[in-house]
Design an enzyme around this catalytic site. Structure first.
Site, short mmCIF file in Angstrom:
data_model
loop_
_atom_site.label_atom_id
_atom_site.label_comp_id
_atom_site.label_asym_id
_atom_site.label_seq_id
_atom_site.Cartn_x
_atom_site.Cartn_y
_atom_site.Cartn_z
CB CYS A 65 27.89 209.75 71.27
SG CYS A 65 29.21 210.84 71.85
CG HIS B 52 27.81 209.25 75.86
ND1 HIS B 52 27.99 208.74 74.60
CD2 HIS B 52 26.59 208.78 76.28
CE1 HIS B 52 26.96 208.00 74.27
NE2 HIS B 52 26.09 208.02 75.27
CG ASP C 157 22.85 206.75 74.87
OD1 ASP C 157 23.18 207.21 73.76
OD2 ASP C 157 23.68 206.42 75.74
#
Length: 692
Positions: free
Chosen positions: A416, A460, A476
């Site tokens: 991520c 994250h 995202d």
């Protein structure tokens, strides 16, 4: 006088237990040194080695202190001070030779147990500390009565009875004693990083963090929690790109030292409210869902939907917030500030890029601008992530110079942090203000769904972009590349790769297919959760919330009166119980009953017992008054003294008790004959004024 070996064994065992809670904090050399010093003392006790003399002890102390100073490197915190205290305790073993030294070390180890609570407050470590104190008390009993039969067993029984007697008073005082803020506090921040997110992000940072199953925080909701895909826990904004590293452009303002307020109250949670029980991070940032507002006064909203403590969180802290959940599409969502426009300074801040580097990503940004609008650029970039073979992995390849180019056009494999950093770079290059958000996403259900558990592998990174008319919008890229990560969690997202917690073989969460292991882990977490919430976190506001539920309500003054009454009632009850137990103990002692019978027989013979008179003195007076019973009286007195002042086996004591009963019967018969005139005296004598 030397130390009994049995007493020393209990002391060494207690020291070993008290070191256990500090295994993750103390350096390896210090743990090893303490073990060697304690073992040295024990081997000297059994005659295997000799204790060092004064000069050798001094040399050992200087060497270990020098190693400590070199390890500390000039840092002085509560952490380093506690480590030096452990070193001093270890050195004390070489000076433990007499009972007096035992008492000194006893109290030092009790203090070490309290030091442990500065760093570990989980219930299992509390049990370890309590057990260590029990071992110390057993050793103290053995020291004072080394030859007592069944010393350890009877010692544990006495400790258990003492605990049962004092536990009700302790619980009442814990609940009702007024909890006031300390006059001063010392920060526990050690200056060393703890496991958790930091205020910088380099490629690979979060993927390394994702290999840890340590708990980050727990969240309890007044109503149903948001859907898994909506659990975005915001913590930090990174808005400055320095080479390959994202960091905060404006750091947190320095705050004066002190401990963070750990109390968030225990009032009932309403719908739309939630409570976070966060593990210590030594940082000021708190984690909250998008659109939240603070309810407890130990956390404050600063800006951009972020929350901060007034001081670093150096211990477990509990705070409350309220939020308004809203449905969002996966990968995008409304977030943060919703102003009409950004100021020129803010635009410059969120468009900042290095002057050179990643030329292919810059070219991609210019081509995406052909979409005509900022929203179109965002959609086109997310479509690229969905349609092209990008992979989400915990085993990303090394990123060379121009890492964004390498990720987007060659490797196409990352975590991520890689994709968030690349997305923010491309959006900025396309003229869209963007920033990286660091926090957590997800959270597993506890036993019964009572609360959510967010762990370090839930760390994250995502992006927020400024879209005119909408404000900050969540972007995202992970949701586009690996939807399973956002819908179900990290385990499912990397299931085929098999990389979930591959470096943490001891974690029970690695073995998700073992239902019994998962159940046991969640049960232990549930126990610790309630321990932290109702015991460790029971502070002033929590106490007031609880007292408000009682009829009539209680304030600090009423709590003071109630506490004084509890103490007085406890002391009175303890006095009455002690008096009854003493009376019962006397009535149950067979030798004491025989001694009372002897006193009664002597009084009837005209020789009443005097205050403080010993059995031998009473026998001598009785012999002078009644010579016929002289031999029996002296023998009975010797047996009484033998019972109370010698250490015989239980079998020998029982036989002695039978002989005493027979002797007392003989004594009664002799005195009866003497009074009736059938004995050698031929009649009863009149006692003199002094009773003889």
């Amino acid at each position: 006088m030397g130390l009994p070996s049995r007493a020393l064994v209990w002391l060494v065992a207690s020291f070993a237990l008290l070191l256990a809670p500090q295994w993750d904090r103390l350096p390896v050399w210090l743990m090893a040194a303490c073990g060697v010093l304690a073992a040295w003392r024990f081997l000297a006790q059994v005659g295997r080695v000799r204790l060092p003399g004064r000069w050798l002890r001094t040399g050992i102390m200087l060497i270990l202190v020098a190693v400590y100073i070199a390890t500390v490197q000039g840092r002085f915190t509560v952490d380093t001070a506690a480590s030096f205290f452990v070193l001093a305790v270890g050195l004390k073993w070489l000076e433990t030779r007499t009972p007096r030294d035992f008492y000194v070390l006893f109290f030092i180890l009790v203090y070490l147990a309290t030091v442990n609570f500065l760093f570990h407050q989980d219930i299992h470590w509390a049990v370890v500390n309590l057990l260590a104190i029990g071992l110390l008390l057993i050793g103290l009993q053995v020291l004072n009565a080394p030859d007592l039969p069944e010393g350890a067993q009877s010692g544990w029984r006495r400790l258990g009875l003492m605990l049962l007697k004092t536990l009700p008073i302790v619980v009442l005082l814990f609940v009702f004693f007024p909890r006031m803020a300390p006059l001063w506090s010392v920060p526990l921040v050690s200056g060393e990083a703890r496991t958790g997110i930091s205020d910088t992000m380099r490629p690979g940072d979060i993927s390394n963090l994702a290999q840890s199953s340590e708990r980050a925080f727990r969240a309890t909701f007044g109503g149903p929690p948001p859907a898994y895909r909506d659990r975005y826990w915001r913590g930090l904004i990174l808005d400055t790109l320095d080479g390959e590293t994202w960091k905060q452009g404006v750091g947190d303002v320095f705050q004066s030292p002190g401990q963070v307020a750990v109390d968030g109250g225990i009032a009932e949670l309403r719908s739309g409210q939630y409570e976070v029980l966060m593990e210590p991070t030594d940082q000021r940032w708190a984690f909250a869902l998008e659109g939240s507002r603070a309810l407890s006064d130990n956390v404050v909203e600063v800006s951009d939907d972020l929350f901060r403590f007034r001081r670093p969180a150096d211990s477990t802290v509990r705070y409350r917030l309220a939020f308004e959940p809203g449905p969002d599409e996966p990968g995008t969502g409304r977030s943060g500030q919703e102003a009409d426009s950004l100021s020129p300074r803010e635009v410059q801040r969120y468009l900042q890029l290095p002057s050179t580097g990643n030329p292919r990503a810059r070219t991609l940004a210019r081509s995406l601008q052909q979409s005509g609008s900022d929203a179109g650029v965002i959609r086109a970039l997310l479509t690229r992530f969905r349609e092209q073979p990008y992979y989400y992995t915990l085993r990303p390849p090394p990123m060379p110079d121009n890492g964004v180019d390498h990720l987007l056009f060659e490797a196409k494999r990352g975590f991520c942090a890689h994709y968030a950093g690349a997305t923010a770079f491309v959006l900025r290059a396309a003229g869209i203000p963007a920033r990286v958000i660091i926090g957590y996403h997800g959270g597993e259900d506890s036993v019964g769904g009572e609360y959510l558990i967010v762990r370090q592998y839930d760390a994250h990174a995502w992006v927020e972009a400024w879209v005119p008319g909408q404000g900050w919008v969540r972007i995202d890229p992970t949701a586009a590349i690996a939807p399973d990560r956002i819908e179900f969690g990290l385990r499912e997202a990397v299931a085929e790769e098999g990389s979930f917690l591959e470096n943490d073989w001891a974690s029970p969460h690695r073995y998700g297919d073992l239902a019994a292991l998962q159940w046991a882990s969640l049960q232990l977490d549930r126990i610790n959760y309630h321990w932290q919430r109702w015991v460790v976190g029971y502070q002033g506001q929590s106490q007031m919330d609880l007292m408000a539920r009682l009829p009539g309500g209680f304030g600090l003054r009423e709590l003071g009166y109630l506490t004084a009454g509890i103490v007085a009632a406890g002391l009175l009850a303890a006095g009455l119980v002690s008096a009854l137990q003493m009376r019962r103990r006397v009535s149950r002692d067979p030798v004491r009953r025989l001694l009372d019978s002897w006193h009664a027989i002597s009084s009837r013979a005209g020789v009443p017992v005097r205050a403080g008179e010993t059995p031998s003195a009473l026998a001598a007076r009785l012999a002078r008054a009644e010579p016929a019973a002289a031999d029996s009286a002296r023998r009975f007195a010797r047996m009484v003294n033998s019972h109370y002042y010698t250490r015989d086996s239980i079998r020998e004591r029982r036989e002695e008790l039978r002989r005493m009963r027979r002797l007392l019967t003989t004594l009664k018969r002799q005195l009866r004959r003497a009074r009736s005139g059938s004995g050698p005296m031929g009649g009863r004598r009149t006692p003199s004024k002094d009773g003889t």
